[in-house]
Design an enzyme around this catalytic site. Structure first.
Site, PDB file in Angstrom:
ATOM      1  N   CYS A  27     143.435  52.674   4.280  1.00 33.49           N
ATOM      2  CA  CYS A  27     144.090  53.798   3.631  1.00 33.49           C
ATOM      3  C   CYS A  27     144.741  53.262   2.362  1.00 33.49           C
ATOM      4  O   CYS A  27     144.709  52.065   2.116  1.00 33.49           O
ATOM      5  CB  CYS A  27     145.185  54.377   4.521  1.00 33.49           C
ATOM      6  N   ARG A  68     140.110  54.343  -1.359  1.00 34.44           N
ATOM      7  CA  ARG A  68     140.396  53.638  -0.101  1.00 34.44           C
ATOM      8  C   ARG A  68     140.334  54.561   1.118  1.00 34.44           C
ATOM      9  O   ARG A  68     140.385  54.103   2.260  1.00 34.44           O
ATOM     10  CB  ARG A  68     141.787  53.004  -0.168  1.00 34.44           C
ATOM     11  N   TRP A 102     142.001  57.334   5.500  1.00 38.07           N
ATOM     12  CA  TRP A 102     140.655  57.270   6.051  1.00 38.07           C
ATOM     13  C   TRP A 102     140.853  57.270   7.559  1.00 38.07           C
ATOM     14  O   TRP A 102     141.377  56.318   8.129  1.00 38.07           O
ATOM     15  CB  TRP A 102     139.947  56.001   5.584  1.00 38.07           C
ATOM     16  N   ASN A 133     148.997  51.526   6.139  1.00 39.39           N
ATOM     17  CA  ASN A 133     147.603  51.120   5.975  1.00 39.39           C
ATOM     18  C   ASN A 133     147.347  50.009   6.980  1.00 39.39           C
ATOM     19  O   ASN A 133     147.999  48.969   6.920  1.00 39.39           O
ATOM     20  CB  ASN A 133     147.365  50.611   4.542  1.00 39.39           C
ATOM     21  N   GLY A 134     146.413  50.234   7.894  1.00 42.28           N
ATOM     22  CA  GLY A 134     146.125  49.219   8.905  1.00 42.28           C
ATOM     23  C   GLY A 134     146.020  49.867  10.279  1.00 42.28           C
ATOM     24  O   GLY A 134     145.829  51.075  10.386  1.00 42.28           O
ATOM     25  N   SER A 153     133.161  38.632   0.389  1.00 40.44           N
ATOM     26  CA  SER A 153     133.737  39.975   0.497  1.00 40.44           C
ATOM     27  C   SER A 153     134.235  40.432  -0.863  1.00 40.44           C
ATOM     28  O   SER A 153     135.021  39.732  -1.506  1.00 40.44           O
ATOM     29  CB  SER A 153     134.904  39.951   1.486  1.00 40.44           C
ATOM     30  N   GLN A 154     133.790  41.595  -1.305  1.00 39.80           N
ATOM     31  CA  GLN A 154     134.273  42.135  -2.566  1.00 39.80           C
ATOM     32  C   GLN A 154     135.775  42.357  -2.499  1.00 39.80           C
ATOM     33  O   GLN A 154     136.527  41.866  -3.326  1.00 39.80           O
ATOM     34  CB  GLN A 154     133.542  43.455  -2.867  1.00 39.80           C
ATOM     35  N   GLU A 178     119.415  45.864   0.385  1.00 41.91           N
ATOM     36  CA  GLU A 178     120.510  46.394  -0.432  1.00 41.91           C
ATOM     37  C   GLU A 178     120.114  47.722  -1.094  1.00 41.91           C
ATOM     38  O   GLU A 178     120.920  48.655  -1.165  1.00 41.91           O
ATOM     39  CB  GLU A 178     120.924  45.342  -1.481  1.00 41.91           C
ATOM     40  N   LYS A 225     122.016  51.277  -0.467  1.00 40.52           N
ATOM     41  CA  LYS A 225     122.548  52.135  -1.521  1.00 40.52           C
ATOM     42  C   LYS A 225     122.068  53.571  -1.332  1.00 40.52           C
ATOM     43  O   LYS A 225     122.839  54.517  -1.433  1.00 40.52           O
ATOM     44  CB  LYS A 225     122.129  51.649  -2.926  1.00 40.52           C
ATOM     45  N   GLU A 242     123.696  55.168   1.779  1.00 43.37           N
ATOM     46  CA  GLU A 242     125.153  55.263   1.678  1.00 43.37           C
ATOM     47  C   GLU A 242     125.615  56.395   0.768  1.00 43.37           C
ATOM     48  O   GLU A 242     126.560  57.118   1.099  1.00 43.37           O
ATOM     49  CB  GLU A 242     125.646  53.924   1.138  1.00 43.37           C
ATOM     50  N   HIS A 248     103.954  44.300  12.278  1.00 39.59           N
ATOM     51  CA  HIS A 248     104.547  44.186  13.615  1.00 39.59           C
ATOM     52  C   HIS A 248     105.327  45.441  14.001  1.00 39.59           C
ATOM     53  O   HIS A 248     106.215  45.379  14.836  1.00 39.59           O
ATOM     54  CB  HIS A 248     105.434  42.933  13.684  1.00 39.59           C
ATOM     55  N   LYS A 277     136.246  52.406   0.611  1.00 42.19           N
ATOM     56  CA  LYS A 277     135.859  51.177  -0.080  1.00 42.19           C
ATOM     57  C   LYS A 277     136.030  49.921   0.762  1.00 42.19           C
ATOM     58  O   LYS A 277     135.130  49.098   0.836  1.00 42.19           O
ATOM     59  CB  LYS A 277     136.679  51.069  -1.368  1.00 42.19           C
TER      60      LYS A 277
HETATM   61  C1  AGP Z   1     128.704  48.611  -0.070  1.00 38.76           C
HETATM   62  O1  AGP Z   1     128.089  49.528  -0.881  1.00 38.76           O
HETATM   63  C2  AGP Z   1     129.346  49.159   1.091  1.00 38.76           C
HETATM   64  N1  AGP Z   1     130.330  50.111   0.721  1.00 38.76           N
HETATM   65  C3  AGP Z   1     129.773  48.213   2.197  1.00 38.76           C
HETATM   66  O2  AGP Z   1     128.603  47.822   2.836  1.00 38.76           O
HETATM   67  C4  AGP Z   1     130.577  46.943   1.811  1.00 38.76           C
HETATM   68  O3  AGP Z   1     129.788  46.078   1.082  1.00 38.76           O
HETATM   69  C5  AGP Z   1     131.102  46.285   3.088  1.00 38.76           C
HETATM   70  O4  AGP Z   1     131.981  47.156   3.731  1.00 38.76           O
HETATM   71  C6  AGP Z   1     131.781  44.968   2.827  1.00 38.76           C
HETATM   72  O5  AGP Z   1     132.879  45.112   1.981  1.00 38.76           O
HETATM   73  P1  AGP Z   1     133.546  43.866   1.286  1.00 38.76           P
HETATM   74  O6  AGP Z   1     132.547  43.285   0.367  1.00 38.76           O
HETATM   75  O7  AGP Z   1     134.737  44.423   0.568  1.00 38.76           O
HETATM   76  O8  AGP Z   1     133.915  42.908   2.373  1.00 38.76           O
END
Ligand code: AGP
Length: 687
Positions: free
Chosen positions: A2, A33, A102, A129-130, A425-426, A558, A562, A565, A581, A682
């Protein structure tokens, strides 16, 4: 997952309308978020400092609404009209809190939205948040003490626990119990991950924030300084209660702060931030220190320094684009340049080409000695690691295994002291990846973090790491972070393999390839209209298969992720080597199949796959290297997308772009929300 936000103005007059708009804008910045419900709390009246007693008994106002932020904004202004609330009323001190949700515990509905409250009189209000993992036990105890619950959330126990602690202290004669003492006692009972902001009618004009696991930042804006009265930047002065007019902000991330101030403090786990009288005190929560002699403990304050955000407001605006996802796809030439800046060294003709990753230099020897490198991530981050795996294996000679974070934890898969675990992780706060990190640390592995978020939990808890520096990514679908992650992992491979003479030529070719990537990305982005035209043809389809192999198996996964998603269309990435297979059974003249067949060592195998699909009348769209159309498309019978050629291991960075564009256009044409796809958010901070 959140977003939480708070705004406190001190010794500066702000009208209620202004305060509301600051809170709403904060939520708009955090909306990615979570966006299924939202809420705020503000004060009902302004009073002079001498009239504190009256303030104590005036309940704050709470507004909560299902839906996105704009639904909340609309409903607040409707309520304001209906109740004749004066929007022009001025507050020289005011503390407001806000939340965008969320849903995890309880459906999106006003009763489950935050702020959650202690009682009908809103004595204690909390945004969270959590996840509180022991909320059921706490709830049972509170019910036994006469509390009634109205939501299905885990959060509701928190304000009720605060009221319980406050009432008990008062019953026991401790009339001077402070807000921070109450919160620290509440923290003592909470298990799980959280970032919390508390507001209370017993402590008007004060806010308390605390955290464990979930991210939280404090922003400080000294208004005297803005007007030229204040002195130079000085941490102690900014945090002290010096009577200077100021605005203080609390937020889940920097996006909601940067338009107000760049002076921030990244709150650490276990810290309790108390905003009072225009000052900020930071206390350290210690689980071991409980009640002493029946009274609540008074923890000592800690000194913390503010830091300066390296972020511009433009980064979080859409600029000329309609959607964040579109902007983030198109800014990849620039984001990749930033990712590589200062890290690639291509000297004169006699100087070797090398890579410098500052965050890793002290650990490279240990990594080179590892028995195994384990990539760990979720979703797009996992796919990026999969794309980088072949070059890491090739250049390092070390076996590389792949782990989806949740699966590693489900299996309790073996991780050894001799392993290097690379956590990708992004956001740097994904719960599964974070838990996998804890697991790898417990098992003694060297842990390397690859994230896009400075100060994130994964960045802080790993032994060392590399920031991808892709800039803020706001669209829920990860795009520019994916390409920057691949590039960082290619640089990681170069750094690890840096002392092997046998692969020097290959390494130099990869470095040259990295330098060329931004211009090739500009070129591939020119396919935008072509991908829009393709999206028009696919708009009504139910399903899309994407076939790839080798370096581009990850591209298939990927690309399919996309499409499903954001365009909400079933899509599956398939390893072309597995076609016979099982997946071949799906092939007919109606199902669209996207085949990635760019030039690399697997090209002839992909040509053969295309022929077999063609023989079964497959409806093919083939991505190939420029000039290869005739080699991949037998008799002109399929649609061909031609992309520029890159160094083979970097080709996934180019190849994903047409698929990102396709997913984007499909989504817009199908009328879905591009930046906030259904049911997603996100960063996934719950398991
Ligand atoms: C990516 O388009 C997705 N929203 C999702 O798979 C994301 O990559 C995943 O939740 C991991 O997130 P992070 O990279 O922040 O760890």
């Amino acid at each position: 997952m959140c977003g939480i936000f708070a705004y406190l103005n001190f010794n500066v007059s702000r009208e209620r309308r202004y305060i509301l708009e600051v809170l709403f804008n904060g939520l708009r910045r955090l909306e990615y978020r979570g966006y299924d419900s939202a809420g705020i709390s503000i004060d009902s009246s302004s009073y002079s400092g001498s009239d504190l007693n009256r303030q104590i008994f005036t309940p704050p106002l709470v507004f909560r609404q299902e839906g996105n932020i704009e639904s909340l904004v609309k409903s607040v202004y409707q309520d304001v009209d209906a109740t004749d609330l004066n929007l022009e009323e001025s507050f020289s001190i005011h503390a407001g809190i806000a939340h965008t949700r969320w849903a995890t515990h309880g459906e999106p509905a006003p009763r489950n939205s935050h702020p959650q409250t202690s009682d009908a009189g809103n004595e204690f209000l909390v945004v969270h948040n959590g996840v509180v993992t022991n909320y059921e036990v706490l709830k049972e105890t509170l019910v036994r003490h006469g509390f009634t619950f109205e939501s299905e959330t885990d959060t509701e126990v928190i304000p009720k626990l605060a009221k319980f602690v406050f009432d008990k202290a008062n019953e026991e004669g401790d009339q001077s119990v402070t807000f921070s003492q109450v919160v620290i006692e509440v923290m003592r009972h909470l298990e799980g991950a959280y970032a919390l902001i508390f507001k209370s009618r017993h402590y008007p004009n004060e806010l308390i924030a605390c955290k464990r696991g979930s991210p939280l930042l404090l922003g400080v804006k000294e208004l005297a300084e803005e007007a030229g009265i204040g002195a130079s930047f000085n941490d102690t002065k900014f945090l002290s209660s010096n009577g200077q007019p100021k605005e203080l902000f609390l937020s889940s991330d920097a996006n909601a702060l940067v338009e107000h101030t760049k002076k921030v403090l990244v709150v650490e786990d276990g810290e309790v931030v108390h905003l009072k009288d225009g000052g900020v005190s930071i206390l350290k929560f210690d689980q071991a220190k409980g009640k002493r002699g029946g009274t609540l403990s008074r923890p000592a304050s800690v000194q913390r320094a503010l830091s300066i955000l390296e972020m511009e407001v433009e980064q979080i605006n859409k600029g000329k684009y309609e959607h964040y996802m579109q902007k983030e796809i198109h800014e990849q030439p620039e984001s990749l340049t930033t990712t590589m800046r200062g890290r690639l060294i291509r000297g004169g003709s006699c100087k070797a080409k090398t890579v410098l990753l500052g965050g890793l230099k002290d650990h490279l020897k240990t990594i080179r000695r590892s028995r195994r490198i384990v990539f760990i991530g979720c979703g797009t981050s996992y796919n990026a690691a999969l794309a980088a795996r072949p070059i890491l294996e090739e250049l390092s000679g070390i076996p590389v295994t792949m782990e989806i974070a949740s699966d590693l934890l489900d299996r309790q898969g073996p991780i050894y002291r001799e392993d290097t675990a690379v956590l990708v992780s992004q956001s740097g706060e994904t719960a599964d990846t974070l838990n996998a990190l804890e697991y790898a640390l417990e098992n003694g592995a060297l842990c390397v973090g690859i994230t896009n978020t400075v100060g994130s939990a994964i960045a802080r808890k790993t032994h060392c790491g590399v920031h991808i520096n892709a800039g803020a990514e706001i669209g829920v679908a990860s795009t520019k972070a994916y390409t920057s992650q691949i590039v960082v992992m290619a640089m990681l491979a170069l750094a690890i393999g840096g002392d092997l003479i046998s692969s020097q030529e290959r390494r130099e070719a990869v470095i040259d390839g990295l330098f060329d990537l931004p211009s090739k990305l500009k070129e591939v982005l020119k396919l935008d209209q072509e991908m829009k035209d393709l999206a028009k043809l696919l708009i009504a389809e139910q399903s899309l298969l994407v076939f790839g192999r080798g370096y581009n198996y990850a591209t298939a996964l990927e690309g399919a992720l996309k499409v499903k998603e954001v365009a909400l269309m079933h899509s599956e990435g398939i390893l072309a080597g597995e076609m016979k297979h099982g997946p071949l059974a799906l092939v007919d003249e109606t199902l669209p199949i996207f085949v990635i067949a760019t030039r690399d060592a697997c090209f002839s195998k992909q040509q053969s796959v295309i022929q077999q699909l063609h023989a079964r009348k497959g409806r093919l769209i083939v991505m190939c290297t420029k000039g290869d159309a005739a080699s991949v498309c037998v008799g002109g019978s399929c649609r061909v997308i031609e992309v520029p050629q890159a160094e083979d291991c970097l080709q996934p960075v180019i190849n994903i772009v047409p698929l990102q564009l396709l997913a984007y256009h499909l989504t817009v044409l199908r009328g879905h929300n591009v930046d906030q796809p259904r049911n997603l958010a996100k960063s996934v901070t719950t398991q």
